[in-house]
Design an enzyme around this catalytic site. Sequence first.
Site, PDB file in Angstrom:
ATOM      1  N   ASP A   8       0.874  -1.178   0.000  1.00 15.94           N
ATOM      2  CA  ASP A   8       0.000   0.000   0.000  1.00 15.94           C
ATOM      3  C   ASP A   8       0.917   1.236   0.000  1.00 15.94           C
ATOM      4  O   ASP A   8       1.392   1.651  -1.051  1.00 15.94           O
ATOM      5  CB  ASP A   8      -0.883  -0.126   1.246  1.00 15.94           C
ATOM      6  CG  ASP A   8      -1.948   0.926   1.385  1.00 15.94           C
ATOM      7  OD1 ASP A   8      -1.646   2.108   1.209  1.00 15.94           O
ATOM      8  OD2 ASP A   8      -3.102   0.577   1.705  1.00 15.94           O
ATOM      9  N   GLY A  46       3.862   1.135   1.165  1.00 12.26           N
ATOM     10  CA  GLY A  46       5.204   0.581   1.003  1.00 12.26           C
ATOM     11  C   GLY A  46       6.032   0.670   2.275  1.00 12.26           C
ATOM     12  O   GLY A  46       7.176   0.209   2.302  1.00 12.26           O
TER      13      GLY A  46
HETATM   14  P1  XMP Z   1       1.891  -0.604   3.763  1.00 16.42           P
HETATM   15  O1  XMP Z   1       1.105   0.680   3.810  1.00 16.42           O
HETATM   16  O2  XMP Z   1       2.929  -0.668   4.849  1.00 16.42           O
HETATM   17  O3  XMP Z   1       0.800  -1.686   4.060  1.00 16.42           O
HETATM   18  O4  XMP Z   1       2.436  -0.877   2.387  1.00 16.42           O
HETATM   19  C1  XMP Z   1       1.087  -3.009   3.978  1.00 16.42           C
HETATM   20  C2  XMP Z   1       0.268  -3.810   4.951  1.00 16.42           C
HETATM   21  O5  XMP Z   1      -0.961  -3.149   5.314  1.00 16.42           O
HETATM   22  C3  XMP Z   1      -2.052  -3.988   5.175  1.00 16.42           C
HETATM   23  N1  XMP Z   1      -2.984  -3.428   4.149  1.00 16.42           N
HETATM   24  C4  XMP Z   1      -4.198  -3.878   3.885  1.00 16.42           C
HETATM   25  N2  XMP Z   1      -4.883  -4.894   4.413  1.00 16.42           N
HETATM   26  N3  XMP Z   1      -6.677  -4.429   2.961  1.00 16.42           N
HETATM   27  C5  XMP Z   1      -6.118  -5.164   3.949  1.00 16.42           C
HETATM   28  O6  XMP Z   1      -6.746  -6.101   4.399  1.00 16.42           O
HETATM   29  C6  XMP Z   1      -6.064  -3.390   2.373  1.00 16.42           C
HETATM   30  O7  XMP Z   1      -6.623  -2.755   1.479  1.00 16.42           O
HETATM   31  C7  XMP Z   1      -4.743  -3.095   2.870  1.00 16.42           C
HETATM   32  N4  XMP Z   1      -3.837  -2.159   2.535  1.00 16.42           N
HETATM   33  C8  XMP Z   1      -2.767  -2.401   3.335  1.00 16.42           C
HETATM   34  C9  XMP Z   1      -1.492  -5.340   4.792  1.00 16.42           C
HETATM   35  O8  XMP Z   1      -1.416  -6.127   5.957  1.00 16.42           O
HETATM   36  C10 XMP Z   1      -0.113  -5.084   4.269  1.00 16.42           C
HETATM   37  O9  XMP Z   1       0.803  -6.116   4.593  1.00 16.42           O
END
Ligand code: XMP
Length: 177
Positions: free
Chosen positions: A104, A106
């Site tokens: 998402d 990152g």
């Molecule tokens: P980042 O923002 O660190 O996020 O890249 C990565 C982690 O966040 C969770 N994530 C989600 N989980 N639906 C979910 O169920 C989503 O749309 C979503 N976006 C982020 C996920 O655990 C990922 O490893």
Amino acid sequence: MIQVHDKQFEIYLSKADIAAAVQQIADGINADYAGEKVLLVAVLNGAFIFVADVMRCLTIDCEIEFIKTQSYEGMHSTGNVKMLLGLEKDLKDQHIILLEDIVDTGNTLAALLDIFRKKQPKSLKVATLLLKSAALQHKNLPLDYVGIDIPNKFVVGYGLDYDGCGRQYPDIYQAVV
Ligand code: XMP
Ligand code: MG
């Protein structure tokens, strides 16, 4: 439509869409590591179904380990990545592939890559089923194997959760706003 806690979600990616993305990722890994052995490192909890499906499409030698992080509270990334469960195994001179359900902002991946690079693996690549490229805040992340680029909307199903629930669905659903 499904309901998870207080939110409604509509179908977004079918089982067939997901299976095709999984196979395409596995094909890439099989081709890139032909004759080699890899250590798959799955990021719990979200990646548990994805990694099980990818692994069953691999024809190369592989092992698996699990790590656990947390960056989300409800539907929002806190930007602060906690390592809740670490890795016991020695990564030195191993081909590592980190497997994520979704990238998402990152932040999680950037933090994990910093940790993993210090362990001097022979190589380090990343596979993610889903990518929200519009939400990505880190440039130059090595996103070697990406399944499907999705819009910046919250999704559940196929291992992905909203506050712990919704992981059991075989399809992927998008939040209705
Ligand atoms: P980042 O923002 O660190 O996020 O890249 C990565 C982690 O966040 C969770 N994530 C989600 N989980 N639906 C979910 O169920 C989503 O749309 C979503 N976006 C982020 C996920 O655990 C990922 O490893
Ligand atoms: Mg999650």
